[in-house]
Design a protein around this motif. Sequence first.
Motif, PDB file in Angstrom:
ATOM      1  N   ALA A 235       0.840  -1.203   0.000  1.00  0.00           N
ATOM      2  CA  ALA A 235       0.000   0.000   0.000  1.00  0.00           C
ATOM      3  C   ALA A 235       0.873   1.250   0.000  1.00  0.00           C
ATOM      4  N   LEU A 236       1.966   1.202   0.746  1.00  0.00           N
ATOM      5  CA  LEU A 236       2.898   2.323   0.792  1.00  0.00           C
ATOM      6  C   LEU A 236       3.530   2.561  -0.574  1.00  0.00           C
ATOM      7  N   GLN A 237       3.861   1.500  -1.291  1.00  0.00           N
ATOM      8  CA  GLN A 237       4.436   1.644  -2.622  1.00  0.00           C
ATOM      9  C   GLN A 237       3.432   2.276  -3.588  1.00  0.00           C
ATOM     10  N   ILE A 238       2.167   2.011  -3.371  1.00  0.00           N
ATOM     11  CA  ILE A 238       1.127   2.598  -4.216  1.00  0.00           C
ATOM     12  C   ILE A 238       0.989   4.092  -3.948  1.00  0.00           C
ATOM     13  N   VAL A 239       0.919   4.447  -2.679  1.00  0.00           N
ATOM     14  CA  VAL A 239       0.692   5.846  -2.300  1.00  0.00           C
ATOM     15  C   VAL A 239       1.958   6.680  -2.479  1.00  0.00           C
ATOM     16  N   GLY A 240       3.101   6.060  -2.232  1.00  0.00           N
ATOM     17  CA  GLY A 240       4.356   6.779  -2.404  1.00  0.00           C
ATOM     18  C   GLY A 240       4.675   7.719  -1.267  1.00  0.00           C
ATOM     19  N   ILE A 241       5.231   8.865  -1.578  1.00  0.00           N
ATOM     20  CA  ILE A 241       5.729   9.800  -0.572  1.00  0.00           C
ATOM     21  C   ILE A 241       4.630  10.277   0.373  1.00  0.00           C
ATOM     22  N   LEU A 242       3.384  10.343  -0.112  1.00  0.00           N
ATOM     23  CA  LEU A 242       2.284  10.786   0.757  1.00  0.00           C
ATOM     24  C   LEU A 242       1.980   9.759   1.838  1.00  0.00           C
ATOM     25  N   GLY A 243       2.311   8.511   1.585  1.00  0.00           N
ATOM     26  CA  GLY A 243       2.162   7.498   2.618  1.00  0.00           C
ATOM     27  C   GLY A 243       3.320   7.514   3.589  1.00  0.00           C
ATOM     28  N   TYR A 244       4.447   8.031   3.135  1.00  0.00           N
ATOM     29  CA  TYR A 244       5.661   8.091   3.941  1.00  0.00           C
ATOM     30  C   TYR A 244       5.649   9.278   4.895  1.00  0.00           C
ATOM     31  N   LYS A 245       4.922  10.341   4.522  1.00  0.00           N
ATOM     32  CA  LYS A 245       4.861  11.552   5.339  1.00  0.00           C
ATOM     33  C   LYS A 245       3.848  11.374   6.466  1.00  0.00           C
ATOM     34  N   ASN A 246       4.261  11.678   7.689  1.00  0.00           N
ATOM     35  CA  ASN A 246       3.381  11.507   8.843  1.00  0.00           C
ATOM     36  C   ASN A 246       2.255  12.533   8.916  1.00  0.00           C
ATOM     37  N   ASP A 247       2.405  13.652   8.211  1.00  0.00           N
ATOM     38  CA  ASP A 247       1.371  14.695   8.265  1.00  0.00           C
ATOM     39  C   ASP A 247       0.432  14.627   7.065  1.00  0.00           C
ATOM     40  N   SER A 248       0.426  13.492   6.376  1.00  0.00           N
ATOM     41  CA  SER A 248      -0.426  13.317   5.208  1.00  0.00           C
ATOM     42  C   SER A 248      -1.676  12.521   5.577  1.00  0.00           C
ATOM     43  N   PRO A 249      -2.809  12.796   4.906  1.00  0.00           N
ATOM     44  CA  PRO A 249      -4.009  11.978   5.154  1.00  0.00           C
ATOM     45  C   PRO A 249      -3.827  10.527   4.705  1.00  0.00           C
ATOM     46  N   PHE A 250      -2.783  10.255   3.921  1.00  0.00           N
ATOM     47  CA  PHE A 250      -2.493   8.907   3.460  1.00  0.00           C
ATOM     48  C   PHE A 250      -1.360   8.254   4.262  1.00  0.00           C
ATOM     49  N   ALA A 251      -0.989   8.855   5.376  1.00  0.00           N
ATOM     50  CA  ALA A 251       0.138   8.368   6.179  1.00  0.00           C
ATOM     51  C   ALA A 251      -0.043   6.903   6.571  1.00  0.00           C
ATOM     52  N   LEU A 252       1.022   6.117   6.420  1.00  0.00           N
ATOM     53  CA  LEU A 252       0.964   4.687   6.714  1.00  0.00           C
ATOM     54  C   LEU A 252       2.030   4.233   7.706  1.00  0.00           C
ATOM     55  N   SER A 253       2.732   5.182   8.280  1.00  0.00           N
ATOM     56  CA  SER A 253       3.799   4.824   9.219  1.00  0.00           C
ATOM     57  C   SER A 253       3.279   4.007  10.394  1.00  0.00           C
ATOM     58  N   ARG A 254       2.189   4.454  11.013  1.00  0.00           N
ATOM     59  CA  ARG A 254       1.653   3.760  12.185  1.00  0.00           C
ATOM     60  C   ARG A 254       1.171   2.361  11.811  1.00  0.00           C
ATOM     61  N   HIS A 255       0.517   2.244  10.668  1.00  0.00           N
ATOM     62  CA  HIS A 255       0.051   0.940  10.213  1.00  0.00           C
ATOM     63  C   HIS A 255       1.231  -0.030  10.053  1.00  0.00           C
ATOM     64  N   TYR A 256       2.283   0.480   9.440  1.00  0.00           N
ATOM     65  CA  TYR A 256       3.470  -0.344   9.169  1.00  0.00           C
ATOM     66  C   TYR A 256       4.097  -0.811  10.476  1.00  0.00           C
ATOM     67  N   ARG A 257       4.329   0.153  11.375  1.00  0.00           N
ATOM     68  CA  ARG A 257       4.998  -0.167  12.633  1.00  0.00           C
ATOM     69  C   ARG A 257       4.160  -1.093  13.507  1.00  0.00           C
ATOM     70  N   ASP A 258       2.855  -0.878  13.522  1.00  0.00           N
ATOM     71  CA  ASP A 258       1.984  -1.726  14.344  1.00  0.00           C
ATOM     72  C   ASP A 258       1.964  -3.170  13.844  1.00  0.00           C
ATOM     73  N   THR A 259       1.894  -3.354  12.535  1.00  0.00           N
ATOM     74  CA  THR A 259       1.833  -4.720  12.014  1.00  0.00           C
ATOM     75  C   THR A 259       3.163  -5.458  12.175  1.00  0.00           C
ATOM     76  N   LEU A 260       4.258  -4.726  12.229  1.00  0.00           N
ATOM     77  CA  LEU A 260       5.560  -5.377  12.408  1.00  0.00           C
ATOM     78  C   LEU A 260       5.669  -6.075  13.762  1.00  0.00           C
ATOM     79  N   SER A 261       4.816  -5.693  14.708  1.00  0.00           N
ATOM     80  CA  SER A 261       4.870  -6.310  16.035  1.00  0.00           C
ATOM     81  C   SER A 261       4.369  -7.752  16.016  1.00  0.00           C
ATOM     82  N   GLY A 262       3.555  -8.089  15.015  1.00  0.00           N
ATOM     83  CA  GLY A 262       2.891  -9.384  15.001  1.00  0.00           C
ATOM     84  C   GLY A 262       3.819 -10.580  15.081  1.00  0.00           C
TER      85      GLY A 262
END
Length: 396
Positions: A346-373
């Motif tokens: 999903a991050l590869q699809i959204v690109g930089i807007l998914g990488y930026k924490n202040d974007s409505p498409f931000a995916l940092s939290r999703h990524y970090r949370d799932t890595l805990s599994g």
Amino acid sequence: MESTLKMTENADFETLLAAVRQIATSVAAVHAKDVDTNARFPQETIAALKSAKVLSAPVPREFGGQGLGMKQLGALCAALSGACGSSGMVLAMHYIQVACIARHHADNAFFKRYLTEIVETQPLLASITSEVGTFGDTRSSICAVERKDGKFILNKQATTGSYCAHADAILVTCRRDESAPKSDQALVLVRKTDGTLTQTTTWDTMGMRGTCSPGFDLVSSGPEEQIMPVGFGDIAAQSMVPYSHILWSALWWGIANDAVVKASTYVRGEARKNPGTVPHTATRLAEVSVQLQAMKNNWQAIASEFDEIAAGPDAAEKLLGIGWALKMNNLKIGSSETAPQIVHKALQIVGILGYKNDSPFALSRHYRDTLSGSLMIQNDRIAGKSASMLLVFKDD
């Protein structure tokens, strides 16, 4: 009569699901960033869940609860985790503890009353299964519960205690008594008023920061009746493990699903900029949707199978079997490894807007949370146990 009961159960579930979805949107999502940034407990979300009577969902109807099955509980956890992974994990862990009591009270008077209390007061339940010196083996305890003059005395050094400082009660594993081997464990309900917790480590983690899971030293004493009447070995195999692995898989899917929803929204926005053309990212979206669907089908199918087994006369035999244990291990490993892969795509699809924490498409939290599994009951440990079982298991 059976048809009427089924309709009532479905109505209760739909009511709770609608409430959780509303809480996810209006409460959990609003506070998710602050919960993550400050590694603080999602108190607003849990308060809203209590108010909506969501915490008693697994309690059987005979005790006033909704009596929801595994698949329904998974749907509630998934709906919440899409907005805030930490909130979804707290709800899932609470449900695991409630299920242990509901399924293993063995007609014990205290625990039957406590199930009614869960419905009436909506206490948040946590657990302590880790211990300093057992090296992550939850089926082994060093500490032992002492029975004296109608009371229990239980002291434990835990390496982690998810949201224990915010819970109303904690289910704690220990040796059955001082003469019992490490694997002969009991499960004890420790109310907030029964003891003290002293934090021994910090909780500054990559993800699932709102679960607030540092180490604790527990010193407790309470009525002996709060010791579960069924040994923890049976509780773990028949309830704690399946509820953990299935509900965790559901919430990891919920996080991954929200990531794909963000990616879908982004792709549609790109398509609107150039009417009549299909953005190149749409192909990637189609590919990741296959993986997302497979993940959902997997946890839902196994949840349905559990509900069917649990309702049958030979539930204990089947849930204690090697075949079911392997199925649980495979689900946990598969879902915990698939979820971050989906978020990455999903991050590869959204690109930089998914990488930026202040974007409505931000995916940092999703990524970090799932890595805990993969680290929650580490996958290498689970795979090792599966390897041993496969040497003797004959699949019919």
